[in-house]
Scaffold this active site. Structure first.
Site, mmCIF file in Angstrom:
data_model
loop_
_atom_site.group_PDB
_atom_site.id
_atom_site.type_symbol
_atom_site.label_atom_id
_atom_site.label_comp_id
_atom_site.label_asym_id
_atom_site.label_seq_id
_atom_site.Cartn_x
_atom_site.Cartn_y
_atom_site.Cartn_z
ATOM 1 N N ASP A 80 3.087 5.679 -2.822
ATOM 2 C CA ASP A 80 3.295 6.960 -2.157
ATOM 3 C C ASP A 80 4.317 7.869 -2.828
ATOM 4 O OD1 ASP A 80 1.491 5.862 -0.457
ATOM 5 O OD2 ASP A 80 2.801 5.772 1.296
ATOM 6 N N HIS A 119 0.800 -1.215 0.000
ATOM 7 C CA HIS A 119 0.000 0.000 0.000
ATOM 8 C C HIS A 119 0.832 1.263 0.000
ATOM 9 C CE1 HIS A 119 1.103 -0.881 4.133
ATOM 10 N NE2 HIS A 119 0.875 0.374 4.429
ATOM 11 N N CYS A 120 2.164 1.143 0.138
ATOM 12 C CA CYS A 120 2.990 2.339 0.297
ATOM 13 C C CYS A 120 4.061 2.493 -0.782
ATOM 14 C CB CYS A 120 3.666 2.327 1.681
ATOM 15 S SG CYS A 120 2.538 2.637 3.062
ATOM 16 N N ILE A 121 5.003 1.551 -0.830
ATOM 17 C CA ILE A 121 6.212 1.750 -1.633
ATOM 18 C C ILE A 121 5.917 1.985 -3.117
ATOM 19 C CG2 ILE A 121 8.472 0.813 -2.228
ATOM 20 C CD1 ILE A 121 8.086 1.517 0.726
#
Length: 419
Positions: free
Chosen positions: A264, A259-261
């Site tokens: 974002d 969900h991030c790398i």
């Protein structure tokens, strides 16, 4: 029992937050638009990896309740937004979930209320999107109600750090807003870190993940030329990591997920291009390298099969582990998806095994096998895509005809090829 905290979004971020707030004595109302999620939670069942059914029952005993009734937001004195922000088609964040949540809050906003955004987004969202929508009814942020940003730092599956012992960054619209948010989080989080304002707190989250994204890209690019030069990059990293200062180990893999790398850093790149008119070159290069890793793995698979006198077209390839990180069921942005799709496009018969995934909806053409050992013995090539602790990697490698290890976990042998 009077509600004091409302959390909007009951996924991998909102639910652990609700758990810790409830444990600290807050009476938490969880709001989610998914009726199935709400009904399941109220019945004592968890839908996220990090919380068990027992955890949910404990929360209910502490006063937690889930609802789809957004009018009940008015019952809380603190409202925290924990909704997803996926990438939009233009590469920026899709703010529709945030805008929807803020609309619900605006219709129920009261003087003295504290509103906190936790959803990851581009710098300026709290001040430019959230604040005007909340102030449209006449109340003013910093005067009539408090407004802050506190980036979520949940790492699904992490056994050592959770919502309580991961330091919480807080940036307020005003100093008093920051004080209010810090007091709220300080009631159940061990360490609160004050940022100068909402933009600094928003950017801190993006810097954290951009740092990881770029360093993963570095080792992913190094794995290509190290392979060509006959250098064992895994051994190189272990040797470099012996230095007690100035180095942090990052490891190559078949791509980045979660969900991030993969997501974002694009918010920051998008913001720089949209506002300043020039590229954030490190991020864009890292994205190019990391998204290209599944194709690189497929190329290596073709080369390995060629040395065995086989073509990829018509060969059976077994993928071990299709989630984005070990020991969880979360498949968001997993590199196993493009890897499988590209193998299928080249004519391979793709099988998969994952102890946490019974049905791989993202790749319906891939066939799930029950016994990875037997399947590995029959497949033309087996790829370790995700290293779940349930796998005895060396045993699986020994059982395989050919074993391609993208995680550096298998002991070297004639059958083993490393990324």
């Amino acid at each position: 029992m009077a509600i004091d905290t409302v959390i909007i979004g009951l996924g991998y971020v909102g639910l652990p937050l609700a758990q810790e707030a409830t444990r600290a004595g807050h009476t938490v109302l969880g709001v989610d638009i998914n009726q199935g999620v709400v009904d399941s939670l109220n019945a004592g069942h968890s839908h996220v990896d990090d919380l068990s059914d027992g955890d949910i029952r404990e929360m209910i005993e502490g006063g937690f309740e889930a609802t789809t009734d957004t009018a009940r937001i008015s019952e809380g004195s603190v409202v925290v937004i924990c909704v997803p922000t996926p990438l939009a088609d233009d590469g920026g964040p899709d703010l529709r979930a945030i805008e929807s949540a803020v609309g619900f809050i605006a219709r129920n906003l009261k003087p003295g209320m504290l509103v906190i955004l936790e959803s990851t987004t581009y710098p300026g969202t709290t001040d430019e999107v959230v604040r005007p929508a909340l102030e449209a009814g006449g109340l003013v942020a910093g005067q009539d109600f408090h407004l802050a940003f506190s980036p979520e730092r949940i790492d699904p599956g992490n056994k050592h750090f959770g919502a309580k012992n991961t330091p919480k960054v807080v940036g307020g619209h005003t100093e008093a807003c920051g004080d209010a948010a810090a007091a709220f989080y300080g009631s159940f989080v061990d360490t609160v870190v004050r940022a100068k304002g909402t933009r600094e707190a928003e950017t801190a989250k993006l810097l954290e993940n951009t740092y990881r994204h770029i360093n993963i890209a570095l080792v992913n690019e190094m794995t290509r030329f190290c392979h060509e030069l006959g250098i064992d990059l895994w051994d190189v990293i272990d040797a470099a990591a012996s230095k007690p200062f100035g180095f942090q180990a990052f490891y190559p893999g078949p791509g980045v997920g979660g969900h991030c790398i993969p997501i974002d850093p694009n918010y920051l790149s998008y913001n720089v291009r949209a506002r300043l008119g020039y590229p954030f070159r490190f991020v864009e290069l890292a994205q190019e390298i990391n998204t290209g890793m599944p194709a690189y793995v497929v190329g290596r698979v073709q080369d390995i099969l060629n040395t065995e006198g086989r073509a990829l077209n018509g060969s059976t390839v077994l993928l071990l582990g299709v989630t984005y990180k070990p020991d969880i069921a979360d498949q968001r942005e997993s590199p196993a998806v493009p890897l499988a799709q590209q193998l299928l496009a080249k004519g391979a018969r793709v099988q998969f095994h994952d102890p946490h995934v019974m049905e791989w909806r993202s790749v319906p053409a891939a066939v799930r096998v029950e016994d990875p050992g037997s399947a590995a013995a029959e497949a033309d090539l087996t790829i370790l895509v995700q290293n779940h602790s349930a796998y005895d990697v060396d045993t699986l490698a020994e059982a395989s005809r050919v074993f391609f290890d993208t995680r550096g976990k298998a002991t070297a042998g004639e059958k083993v090829h490393r990324l």
